[in-house]
Design a protein around this motif. Structure first.
Motif, PDB file in Angstrom:
ATOM      1  N   ALA A  55       0.844  -1.191   0.000  1.00  0.00           N
ATOM      2  CA  ALA A  55       0.000   0.000   0.000  1.00  0.00           C
ATOM      3  C   ALA A  55       0.878   1.239   0.000  1.00  0.00           C
ATOM      4  CB  ALA A  55      -0.922   0.005   1.224  1.00  0.00           C
ATOM      5  N   SER A  56       0.271   2.351  -0.365  1.00  0.00           N
ATOM      6  CA  SER A  56       0.935   3.648  -0.261  1.00  0.00           C
ATOM      7  C   SER A  56      -0.052   4.653   0.320  1.00  0.00           C
ATOM      8  CB  SER A  56       1.433   4.128  -1.627  1.00  0.00           C
ATOM      9  OG  SER A  56       0.344   4.367  -2.514  1.00  0.00           O
ATOM     10  N   GLY A  57       0.489   5.757   0.849  1.00  0.00           N
ATOM     11  CA  GLY A  57      -0.399   6.732   1.465  1.00  0.00           C
ATOM     12  C   GLY A  57       0.257   8.071   1.673  1.00  0.00           C
ATOM     13  N   ASP A  58      -0.562   9.037   2.079  1.00  0.00           N
ATOM     14  CA  ASP A  58      -0.134  10.393   2.423  1.00  0.00           C
ATOM     15  C   ASP A  58       0.791  11.002   1.355  1.00  0.00           C
ATOM     16  OD1 ASP A  58      -1.639  10.211   4.678  1.00  0.00           O
ATOM     17  OD2 ASP A  58      -0.008  10.430   6.098  1.00  0.00           O
ATOM     18  N   PRO A  59       0.303  11.133   0.117  1.00  0.00           N
ATOM     19  CA  PRO A  59       1.169  11.657  -0.956  1.00  0.00           C
ATOM     20  C   PRO A  59       1.562  13.113  -0.725  1.00  0.00           C
ATOM     21  CG  PRO A  59      -1.127  11.557  -1.685  1.00  0.00           C
ATOM     22  CD  PRO A  59      -1.068  10.855  -0.356  1.00  0.00           C
ATOM     23  N   LEU A  60       2.816  13.412  -1.001  1.00  0.00           N
ATOM     24  CA  LEU A  60       3.379  14.753  -0.973  1.00  0.00           C
ATOM     25  C   LEU A  60       3.843  15.106  -2.386  1.00  0.00           C
ATOM     26  CD1 LEU A  60       5.596  14.368   2.233  1.00  0.00           C
ATOM     27  CD2 LEU A  60       3.293  15.364   2.082  1.00  0.00           C
ATOM     28  N   PRO A  61       4.139  16.375  -2.668  1.00  0.00           N
ATOM     29  CA  PRO A  61       4.643  16.719  -4.006  1.00  0.00           C
ATOM     30  C   PRO A  61       5.944  16.002  -4.363  1.00  0.00           C
ATOM     31  CG  PRO A  61       3.878  18.692  -2.886  1.00  0.00           C
ATOM     32  CD  PRO A  61       3.851  17.590  -1.868  1.00  0.00           C
ATOM     33  N   ASP A  62       6.770  15.693  -3.371  1.00  0.00           N
ATOM     34  CA  ASP A  62       8.058  15.057  -3.661  1.00  0.00           C
ATOM     35  C   ASP A  62       8.175  13.661  -3.090  1.00  0.00           C
ATOM     36  OD1 ASP A  62       8.177  15.707  -0.967  1.00  0.00           O
ATOM     37  OD2 ASP A  62      10.307  16.244  -1.033  1.00  0.00           O
ATOM     38  N   GLY A  63       7.073  13.082  -2.592  1.00  0.00           N
ATOM     39  CA  GLY A  63       7.217  11.772  -1.987  1.00  0.00           C
ATOM     40  C   GLY A  63       5.904  11.125  -1.611  1.00  0.00           C
ATOM     41  N   VAL A  64       6.030   9.904  -1.079  1.00  0.00           N
ATOM     42  CA  VAL A  64       4.872   9.133  -0.667  1.00  0.00           C
ATOM     43  C   VAL A  64       5.347   8.078   0.332  1.00  0.00           C
ATOM     44  CG1 VAL A  64       5.060   7.409  -2.502  1.00  0.00           C
ATOM     45  CG2 VAL A  64       2.801   7.968  -1.567  1.00  0.00           C
ATOM     46  N   LEU A  65       4.430   7.627   1.169  1.00  0.00           N
ATOM     47  CA  LEU A  65       4.746   6.608   2.155  1.00  0.00           C
ATOM     48  C   LEU A  65       4.376   5.237   1.602  1.00  0.00           C
ATOM     49  CD1 LEU A  65       5.708   6.456   5.185  1.00  0.00           C
ATOM     50  CD2 LEU A  65       3.284   6.347   5.791  1.00  0.00           C
ATOM     51  N   LEU A  66       5.329   4.303   1.580  1.00  0.00           N
ATOM     52  CA  LEU A  66       5.093   2.950   1.083  1.00  0.00           C
ATOM     53  C   LEU A  66       5.015   1.986   2.273  1.00  0.00           C
ATOM     54  CD1 LEU A  66       7.633   2.823  -1.899  1.00  0.00           C
ATOM     55  CD2 LEU A  66       5.313   3.787  -1.831  1.00  0.00           C
ATOM     56  N   TRP A  67       4.142   0.970   2.156  1.00  0.00           N
ATOM     57  CA  TRP A  67       3.920   0.032   3.265  1.00  0.00           C
ATOM     58  C   TRP A  67       3.822  -1.399   2.756  1.00  0.00           C
ATOM     59  CZ3 TRP A  67       0.304  -3.725   3.938  1.00  0.00           C
ATOM     60  CH2 TRP A  67       0.199  -4.306   5.217  1.00  0.00           C
ATOM     61  N   THR A  68       4.289  -2.337   3.570  1.00  0.00           N
ATOM     62  CA  THR A  68       3.967  -3.748   3.368  1.00  0.00           C
ATOM     63  C   THR A  68       4.168  -4.500   4.667  1.00  0.00           C
ATOM     64  OG1 THR A  68       4.195  -5.648   1.885  1.00  0.00           O
ATOM     65  CG2 THR A  68       6.237  -4.631   2.692  1.00  0.00           C
ATOM     66  N   ARG A  69       3.766  -5.769   4.651  1.00  0.00           N
ATOM     67  CA  ARG A  69       4.032  -6.683   5.762  1.00  0.00           C
ATOM     68  C   ARG A  69       4.574  -7.973   5.160  1.00  0.00           C
ATOM     69  NH1 ARG A  69       3.080 -11.636   9.054  1.00  0.00           N
ATOM     70  NH2 ARG A  69       3.475 -10.895  11.179  1.00  0.00           N
ATOM     71  N   VAL A  70       5.717  -8.407   5.637  1.00  0.00           N
ATOM     72  CA  VAL A  70       6.311  -9.643   5.147  1.00  0.00           C
ATOM     73  C   VAL A  70       6.072 -10.750   6.174  1.00  0.00           C
ATOM     74  CG1 VAL A  70       8.594  -9.191   6.160  1.00  0.00           C
ATOM     75  CG2 VAL A  70       8.392 -10.694   4.162  1.00  0.00           C
ATOM     76  N   THR A  71       5.778 -11.947   5.688  1.00  0.00           N
ATOM     77  CA  THR A  71       5.687 -13.134   6.537  1.00  0.00           C
ATOM     78  C   THR A  71       6.945 -13.951   6.264  1.00  0.00           C
ATOM     79  OG1 THR A  71       3.275 -13.116   6.378  1.00  0.00           O
ATOM     80  CG2 THR A  71       4.303 -15.149   7.146  1.00  0.00           C
TER      81      THR A  71
END
Length: 553
Positions: A55-71
């Motif tokens: 997933a990704s979230g909280d977009p900014l003009p120069d960036g974004v937050l990326l997320w995952t969960r690994v098992t």
């Protein structure tokens, strides 16, 4: 931002309960069965796997937050506290084939963060589509699309957001997410709260029927419980599909904690028997920030602000962490100036941001309805189920004190601030009450329409959670046909209300207007539910009024 919050009010006795207390020993037990139930079928594996999507979230003009969960190993399921430290790399590219890589790096997933990772990427170009994926131990995650926000000074012709709220696993399938994912035209999507629900299995389902069982089966109280529940939700294929297509901007409401949460407790929390509220709230917040692609602006909160060029900024509220306890419905304490829904610091932050804004539109992500509401002359057969849905006394008429109606001094201060500073084009985007509304937000509802409207509000119905026809257990549309005209008659600032359907919204913004298209599902209990456009409302620039429009964007 400063930290000048009103001190939380203390609780000497637990709030009244509406259900049987879950015994603490059962609620806190971490068993192999509930843990494994949080994974998809066939998930037991010794190779690293990305079973909960990306997933990704909280977009900014120069960036974004990326997320995952690994098992990383079979035993390292959500909430287990098991599994080795695992290196997780991430790659960002401008193309789906990942031939033009613009950013890459690695993080370590550990049991301490439930093997979730977040990469806060910077150095990207504004208003640009990017593709990203994670890798661990030779295994790649699915590739996902995200999008950065426009530059702060950019002249933006339009923005389009999906809008959702109140997605209860046991009440049905998340088809709303699937239909939003299929659009392919979203800059981002907004989740206005109740991304998960805390109840034990069977306590809150679809007209009393569990469509699909969540995990764990007990009410979630401990950190392990909240992690397992978040993990279960993240296995939903429709939710994963939407996270693959666009960045999310999310706030929490009460069910990420417990029903009708406030700063010192919740209706659905028994102090002592279920531990302390402080510990439960801390566990819920930790799991939320582990499992959600949300960038906390202040530690432990979700209030923050995002900007989308010169067209719009979006102020996101946290209306649970700092609020006073809900007043008794019908009591004069709803007007007490010492009671708050926002906390002093957050209200000052919101007012300052709205006043300083130089964008065309000021959007407010708002988890509970701000427009005032009175029931009016409903018949007894409609009054009681509506009262149940809105947490009102079922033997009399009162306001819903969980909404801004229960904190009128904060609302009065905010609306007066909008009027006295001539702050126009403010649009509240709201969830929580499992119904669709299109409202003006009057300075004085009692004299409306003679009183001016300070803002407008679009309220989105639930993805799956029960609404009015579900409580009455009659065919969809039956109750709304009877209740809606009476609600609108008693609340002249309410242009439309649909009490009965489930679905989502699409918010489209141009310099001339902000328009909400309301979509409904054919059947929330069907995994293949279709979607259809129901209605559209807009507010034209400079009007602070809602009007109907007859075509979706």
């Amino acid at each position: 931002m400063t930290s000048r919050y009103r001190a939380p009010e203390s609780v000497n006795s637990p709030s009244p309960r509406r259900r049987t207390v879950v015994k603490a020993a059962a609620a806190t037990a971490v068993l192999a069965g509930p843990l494994i139930a949080a994974l998809p079928a066939g998930a037991a594996t010794e190779a690293p796997a990305f079973l909960h999507g990306v997933a990704s979230g909280d977009p900014l003009p120069d960036g974004v937050l990326l997320w995952t969960r690994v098992t990383p190993t079979a035993e390292a399921v959500p909430g287990s506290g098991l599994g080795p430290d695992t290196e997780v790399s991430w790659t960002v590219a401008t193309d789906k084939a990942f031939t033009n890589i613009v950013s890459k790096g690695s993080l370590t997933a550990t049991a301490a963060s439930d093997h979730t990772v977040k990469a806060d990427i910077r150095g990207l170009a504004p208003a640009t589509d990017y593709f990203f994926r994670f890798s661990a131990g030779g295994t790649d995650s699915p590739a996902a699309r995200t999008r950065t926000a426009p530059a702060a000074d950019a002249n933006v012709s339009g923005l389009r957001f999906g809008v959702v709220t109140c997605a209860n696993w046991e009440a049905g399938y998340f088809s709303s997410y699937r239909h939003l994912a299929a659009r392919g035209d979203l800059d981002a999507w907004l989740h206005l709260g109740d991304y998960i629900y805390e109840y034990k299995s069977g306590e809150y389902a679809a007209r009393g029927t569990v469509v699909r069982q969540h995990a764990p089966t007990n009410e979630i109280i401990t950190l392990a419980d909240y992690r397992i529940r978040h993990g279960k939700y993240k296995t939903d294929p429709d939710l994963q599909a939407l996270h693959l297509k666009a960045p999310v901007v999310a706030i929490w409401d009460d069910h990420e904690f417990a029903d009708n949460a406030w700063s010192g407790g919740a209706v659905n929390h028994t102090e002592g028997a279920e531990g302390t509220w402080t510990a439960r709230q801390a566990a819920a917040k930790q799991a939320y920030f582990e499992w959600m692609p949300v960038r906390p602006a202040i530690a432990g909160t979700t209030y923050r602000r995002l900007r989308f060029g010169k067209l719009a900024d979006l102020s996101l509220l946290d209306l649970r962490s700092f609020r006073s306890q809900q007043a008794s419905s019908g009591s004069g304490s709803v007007d007490d100036p010492d009671r708050t829904i926002t906390g002093r610091a957050q209200l000052d932050w919101l007012k300052a941001g709205l006043k300083a804004s130089d964008t065309k539109w000021r959007l407010v992500g708002n988890s509970v309805m701000i427009a005032p509401f009175v029931i009016g002359s409903l018949t007894a057969d409609l009054l009681k189920p509506l009262a149940k849905l809105l947490d009102l006394p079922q033997d009399g008429i009162g306001v819903n004190t969980d909404q801004w109606d229960g904190y009128t001094d904060d609302r009065r201060e905010l609306l007066a601030h909008l009027r006295s500073n001539a702050i126009g084009n403010t649009v509240f985007l709201t969830g929580d009450i499992h119904m669709s509304w299109a409202n003006d937000v009057p300075v004085d509802a009692g004299t409306y329409p003679l009183s001016p409207s300070a803002a407008t509000e679009f309220v989105i119905t639930s993805v799956t959670s029960d609404n009015l026809d579900d409580i009455v257990k009659v065919p969809e549309g039956t109750v709304s046909a009877l209740a809606a005209p009476l609600i609108e008659l008693a609340n002249r600032h309410v242009h439309w209300v649909d009490t009965d359907r489930h679905g989502y919204g699409v918010l489209d913004i141009t310099a001339e207007r902000a328009q909400m298209d309301y979509y409904v599902l054919s059947d929330r209990t069907s995994a293949t539910a279709t979607s259809s456009w129901e209605r559209s409302y807009r507010t034209r620039s400079g009007t602070q009024k809602v009007e109907r429009t007859y075509d979706p964007v």
